[in-house]
Design a protein around this motif. Structure first.
Motif, PDB file in Angstrom:
ATOM      1  N   LYS A  85       0.571  -1.436  -6.303  1.00  0.00           N
ATOM      2  CA  LYS A  85       0.484  -1.679  -7.750  1.00  0.00           C
ATOM      3  C   LYS A  85       0.448  -3.166  -8.097  1.00  0.00           C
ATOM      4  CE  LYS A  85       4.250   0.696  -8.102  1.00  0.00           C
ATOM      5  NZ  LYS A  85       5.470   1.348  -8.608  1.00  0.00           N
ATOM      6  N   LEU A  86      -0.115  -3.442  -9.261  1.00  0.00           N
ATOM      7  CA  LEU A  86      -0.127  -4.817  -9.776  1.00  0.00           C
ATOM      8  C   LEU A  86       1.296  -5.355  -9.890  1.00  0.00           C
ATOM      9  CD1 LEU A  86      -1.380  -7.261 -11.380  1.00  0.00           C
ATOM     10  CD2 LEU A  86      -1.110  -5.876 -13.436  1.00  0.00           C
ATOM     11  N   GLY A  87       2.165  -4.592 -10.495  1.00  0.00           N
ATOM     12  CA  GLY A  87       3.562  -5.012 -10.679  1.00  0.00           C
ATOM     13  C   GLY A  87       4.466  -3.841 -10.402  1.00  0.00           C
ATOM     14  N   ASN A  88       5.645  -3.840 -11.041  1.00  0.00           N
ATOM     15  CA  ASN A  88       6.561  -2.708 -10.856  1.00  0.00           C
ATOM     16  C   ASN A  88       6.795  -2.489  -9.366  1.00  0.00           C
ATOM     17  OD1 ASN A  88       6.958   0.647 -11.128  1.00  0.00           O
ATOM     18  ND2 ASN A  88       7.699  -0.558 -12.827  1.00  0.00           N
ATOM     19  N   ARG A  89       6.904  -3.606  -8.648  1.00  0.00           N
ATOM     20  CA  ARG A  89       6.834  -3.534  -7.187  1.00  0.00           C
ATOM     21  C   ARG A  89       8.129  -3.067  -6.537  1.00  0.00           C
ATOM     22  NH1 ARG A  89       1.950  -5.568  -5.652  1.00  0.00           N
ATOM     23  NH2 ARG A  89       2.528  -5.594  -3.471  1.00  0.00           N
ATOM     24  N   SER A  90       9.249  -3.197  -7.230  1.00  0.00           N
ATOM     25  CA  SER A  90      10.497  -2.728  -6.617  1.00  0.00           C
ATOM     26  C   SER A  90      10.537  -1.206  -6.601  1.00  0.00           C
ATOM     27  CB  SER A  90      11.694  -3.267  -7.393  1.00  0.00           C
ATOM     28  OG  SER A  90      11.705  -2.707  -8.700  1.00  0.00           O
ATOM     29  N   ASN A  91       9.711  -0.600  -7.448  1.00  0.00           N
ATOM     30  CA  ASN A  91       9.706   0.854  -7.613  1.00  0.00           C
ATOM     31  C   ASN A  91       8.520   1.456  -6.854  1.00  0.00           C
ATOM     32  OD1 ASN A  91      10.142   3.451  -8.768  1.00  0.00           O
ATOM     33  ND2 ASN A  91       8.696   2.986 -10.415  1.00  0.00           N
ATOM     34  N   ALA A  92       8.700   2.657  -6.337  1.00  0.00           N
ATOM     35  CA  ALA A  92       7.605   3.326  -5.625  1.00  0.00           C
ATOM     36  C   ALA A  92       6.917   4.325  -6.541  1.00  0.00           C
ATOM     37  CB  ALA A  92       8.161   4.056  -4.404  1.00  0.00           C
ATOM     38  N   SER A  93       5.591   4.403  -6.427  1.00  0.00           N
ATOM     39  CA  SER A  93       4.833   5.450  -7.120  1.00  0.00           C
ATOM     40  C   SER A  93       3.990   6.141  -6.060  1.00  0.00           C
ATOM     41  CB  SER A  93       3.936   4.855  -8.208  1.00  0.00           C
ATOM     42  OG  SER A  93       4.726   4.199  -9.171  1.00  0.00           O
ATOM     43  N   GLY A 153       6.390  12.596  15.292  1.00  0.00           N
ATOM     44  CA  GLY A 153       5.307  13.182  14.496  1.00  0.00           C
ATOM     45  C   GLY A 153       5.772  14.217  13.490  1.00  0.00           C
ATOM     46  N   PHE A 154       7.091  14.443  13.427  1.00  0.00           N
ATOM     47  CA  PHE A 154       7.577  15.363  12.391  1.00  0.00           C
ATOM     48  C   PHE A 154       7.554  14.662  11.043  1.00  0.00           C
ATOM     49  CE2 PHE A 154       9.657  16.984  16.233  1.00  0.00           C
ATOM     50  CZ  PHE A 154       9.268  18.309  16.173  1.00  0.00           C
ATOM     51  N   ARG A 155       7.288  15.442  10.012  1.00  0.00           N
ATOM     52  CA  ARG A 155       7.256  14.841   8.673  1.00  0.00           C
ATOM     53  C   ARG A 155       8.654  14.433   8.260  1.00  0.00           C
ATOM     54  NH1 ARG A 155       2.194  14.678   5.891  1.00  0.00           N
ATOM     55  NH2 ARG A 155       3.372  13.221   4.673  1.00  0.00           N
ATOM     56  N   ARG A 156       8.747  13.256   7.628  1.00  0.00           N
ATOM     57  CA  ARG A 156      10.023  12.801   7.056  1.00  0.00           C
ATOM     58  C   ARG A 156       9.913  12.746   5.534  1.00  0.00           C
ATOM     59  NH1 ARG A 156      12.300   7.426   8.711  1.00  0.00           N
ATOM     60  NH2 ARG A 156      14.108   8.213   7.605  1.00  0.00           N
ATOM     61  N   ASP A 157       8.792  12.193   5.046  1.00  0.00           N
ATOM     62  CA  ASP A 157       8.555  12.097   3.600  1.00  0.00           C
ATOM     63  C   ASP A 157       9.718  11.463   2.855  1.00  0.00           C
ATOM     64  OD1 ASP A 157       5.877  13.242   3.259  1.00  0.00           O
ATOM     65  OD2 ASP A 157       6.798  15.024   4.141  1.00  0.00           O
ATOM     66  N   VAL A 158      10.164  10.347   3.376  1.00  0.00           N
ATOM     67  CA  VAL A 158      11.185   9.587   2.640  1.00  0.00           C
ATOM     68  C   VAL A 158      10.635   8.197   2.348  1.00  0.00           C
ATOM     69  CG1 VAL A 158      13.179  10.825   3.565  1.00  0.00           C
ATOM     70  CG2 VAL A 158      12.346   8.774   4.734  1.00  0.00           C
ATOM     71  N   VAL A 159      11.166   7.600   1.311  1.00  0.00           N
ATOM     72  CA  VAL A 159      10.779   6.241   0.940  1.00  0.00           C
ATOM     73  C   VAL A 159      12.030   5.377   1.038  1.00  0.00           C
ATOM     74  CG1 VAL A 159       9.884   4.787  -0.920  1.00  0.00           C
ATOM     75  CG2 VAL A 159       8.966   7.094  -0.586  1.00  0.00           C
ATOM     76  N   GLU A 160      11.873   4.275   1.763  1.00  0.00           N
ATOM     77  CA  GLU A 160      13.026   3.379   1.941  1.00  0.00           C
ATOM     78  C   GLU A 160      12.930   2.232   0.951  1.00  0.00           C
ATOM     79  OE1 GLU A 160      13.834   4.139   6.684  1.00  0.00           O
ATOM     80  OE2 GLU A 160      13.171   2.154   6.014  1.00  0.00           O
ATOM     81  N   PHE A 161      14.026   1.999   0.254  1.00  0.00           N
ATOM     82  CA  PHE A 161      14.092   0.908  -0.726  1.00  0.00           C
ATOM     83  C   PHE A 161      15.024  -0.183  -0.205  1.00  0.00           C
ATOM     84  CE2 PHE A 161      12.889   4.569  -3.202  1.00  0.00           C
ATOM     85  CZ  PHE A 161      12.067   4.079  -4.205  1.00  0.00           C
TER      86      PHE A 161
END
Ligand SMILES: Cc1cc2nc3c(=O)[nH]c(=O)nc-3n(C[C@H](O)[C@H](O)[C@H](O)COP(=O)(O)OP(=O)(O)OC[C@H]3O[C@@H](n4cnc5c(N)ncnc54)[C@H](O)[C@@H]3O)c2cc1C
Length: 544
Positions: A258-266, A73-81
């Motif tokens: 998102k519609l596209g730009n799917r490899s990228n995170a927003s 339950g600790f925050r990580r706030d990372v995005v895995e690509f």
């Protein structure tokens, strides 16, 4: 017995994206980049390999995932690509797309640094555009950071690094870093003065509390962020780690679907007392960050031209192999006109973005070129980014049913097409920005218009276009007419650019069919004679 597959085009892979693109080569040469042709061809061959197409498919089929919390339950706030995304980042940064136009003291590198990078960016966009978001933001952020010598001196060595470092670590421990930006809030992306995020002076910097509704590439190492300081809207540099090495107060709420730009995170993100350094004076946030935004707008136009180019090449390639009614599609007169019309569109787009990159190359020492960059950036972004969806939709049809199917690259290009028009200033906002440039830089902007008129003087439709410009820009209700005038401005600039790069014949054809209104609403309605059509198609993609 295996079914024999007949009458299908071979895969369009293992190509030299530079050597097979005559309009690009001409535009690079006309804008001072000819000396780099061999290196551009090496880049074009690498990015045109089957391996890169496959990596692009993989990166987009495996979108990034937010890991907001760990198991306890600790925050990580990372995005895995996906690893494919990381590989694109490494390739693009390795090739200098994130920093090659800068010197280590955050001053511009000498010409033709912008043109050489623009050509590479154009080719990279043909293959994978999602990862180019952090690449372009890192590159552009230097223009804002340059306003603070001390910050620039600390960060530039890491920005200039040609090594991509994906580790989630404090920026000073990494071999290379990337930068993003957070301006847009829920209540307004265009009108950033409505930002509610607040910045309070704190030890060594500021503490920022609030939210951003869109913040792309959230694994960047730091972000240029706008927030309300005591002195008004101000630009800040917010790192992922505080100076003491602890994780900074950024909490990612969600990734956009998102519609596209799917490899990228927003990401949607909240800031809770997040540490940041001020960049520029308090109250001058828009003024500071606008330097960055100009460069991202240039990249939006280049990338949109790039994805249109990939679509066009796919169409011509397919039409050379596919037979319908005993003839190759490319030999069917109506299809040939469609392809030639699309090729002509790309001639203009390619010449225009490279000419604009040249203006950035020369602008540091030439006020006329700086004025050209200022006036034309929003016009070119407006025109080219908004053309992309139509071009790609037409190409899909050239490929028939195959074009609508995911395994062809067309659906990915099609989904990508609208985003460059929306972000970094949507269409209307670009037109308003042209009006602003005309108002604030009156004389210099008028001189740019005068130079374009002179360069295109004897070409068809120029005079009528100038009248539209004059009327539109001086109209009582200029905003209501701005789209018409800005469209003419972009086309006039394309004609002038084409004359320098592709030569008077192509420039004349473009002027006659675009400025002179010798076309209907669809591609394939331009008045292009058969010999010209064949030449345009062969210039766009030489027959194998
Ligand atoms: C994939 C993606 C990634 C993004 N990444 C980022 C990011 O990393 N960082 C970031 O800060 N933002 C990011 N954005 C946000 C983007 O920059 C904004 O969406 C954009 O600036 C528009 O702002 P808005 O959505 O609030 O729309 P609004 O500002 O509400 O605009 C809506 C429409 O109104 C038009 N309009 C606005 N003003 C006028 C006017 N005066 N006259 C006529 N028409 C007008 C606009 O042209 C637009 O068409 C991203 C967006 C997308 C789609």
């Amino acid at each position: 017995m295996r079914e024999e597959v007949l009458n299908q085009s071979p895969p369009y892979v293992d190509i030299d994206l530079y050597g097979s693109d005559r309009p690009l080569q001409d535009a690079v040469a006309a804008n001072g980049g000819e000396g780099g042709a061999a290196a551009l061809s090496t880049f074009g061959k690498r990015w045109g390999t089957a391996e890169m197409f496959e990596l692009a498919r993989t990166a987009n089929e495996n979108p990034p995932q937010l890991k907001a919390f760990d198991a306890r339950g600790f925050r990580r706030d990372v995005v895995e690509f996906h690893p494919a995304y990381h590989q694109f980042m490494a390739e693009s940064i390795g090739a200098g797309l994130a920093a090659s136009t800068w010197r280590e003291d955050a001053t511009p590198a000498s010409a033709p640094a912008q043109v050489a990078r623009a050509a590479r960016f154009y080719m990279a966009a043909q293959i994978e555009t999602g990862h180019l978001c952090p690449v372009t933001m890192t590159h552009a952020a230097v223009a804002a950071l340059a306003g603070d010598r001390e910050l620039a001196a600390r960060f530039m060595p890491k920005i200039m690094s040609r090594r991509y470092d994906p580790h989630f670590r404090p920026w000073w421990e990494k071999v290379g870093i990337t930068l993003g930006m957070g301006m847009t809030e829920k209540q307004g992306g265009t009108d950033v003065r409505t930002n509610t995020t607040r910045a309070e002076p704190a030890a060594e910097g500021y503490a920022i509390t609030g939210h951003k509704w869109f913040m792309s590439a959230p694994m960047c190492d730091a972000f240029l962020v706008l927030a309300q300081a005591p002195g008004g809207l101000t630009c800040f540099l917010m790192p992922r780690f505080r100076p003491d090495g602890s994780v900074n107060g950024l909490s990612f709420q969600r990734l956009k679907d998102k519609l596209g730009n799917r490899s990228n995170a927003s990401a949607e993100v909240e800031f809770a007392d997040a540490f940041a350094w001020r960049v520029g004076e308090e109250g001058r946030g828009v003024r500071t960050i606008i330097n960055m935004v100009q460069l991202t707008r240039l990249d939006c136009a280049i990338a949109s031209a790039g994805i249109m180019r990939m679509a066009l090449a796919q169409a011509i390639h397919h039409a050379r192999y596919r037979t319908v009614f005993q003839k190759h599609l490319v030999d069917q007169p109506m299809m040939r006109t469609v392809l030639a019309d699309l090729a002509l569109e790309l001639e203009g787009a390619t010449a225009l973005v490279m000419r604009l990159a040249r203006a950035y190359d020369l602008g540091a020492n030439d006020p006329g070129e700086a004025a050209c960059a200022r006036l034309l950036t929003p016009a070119v972004k407006y025109w080219i980014c908004k053309r992309a969806p139509g071009v790609i939709a037409e190409v899909m049809e050239c490929l028939g049913g195959n074009g609508y199917v995911e395994e062809s690259v067309l659906p990915c290009l099609y989904r990508e097409a609208p985003v460059n028009a929306i972000w970094e200033g949507s269409g209307n906002v670009m037109c308003l920005d042209v009006l602003r440039a005309l108002t604030h830089e009156g004389e210099a902007a008028r001189a740019v218009l005068g130079a374009l008129a002179a360069e295109a003087a004897d070409l068809p439709g120029t005079r009528a276009a100038l009248e539209v410009l004059e009327r539109g820009f001086s109209a009582q209700n200029a905003e209501a007419e701005a789209r018409t005038a800005v469209e003419r401005l972009a086309l006039l600039a394309a004609v002038a650019a084409l004359r320098q790069s592709a030569g008077p014949e192509v420039a004349s054809l473009f002027a006659r069919t675009r400025l002179g209104h010798r076309h209907g609403a669809m591609y394939g309605t331009s008045e292009i004679f058969d010999g010209d059509a064949r030449r345009l198609i062969d210039r766009a993609l030489p027959a194998a």
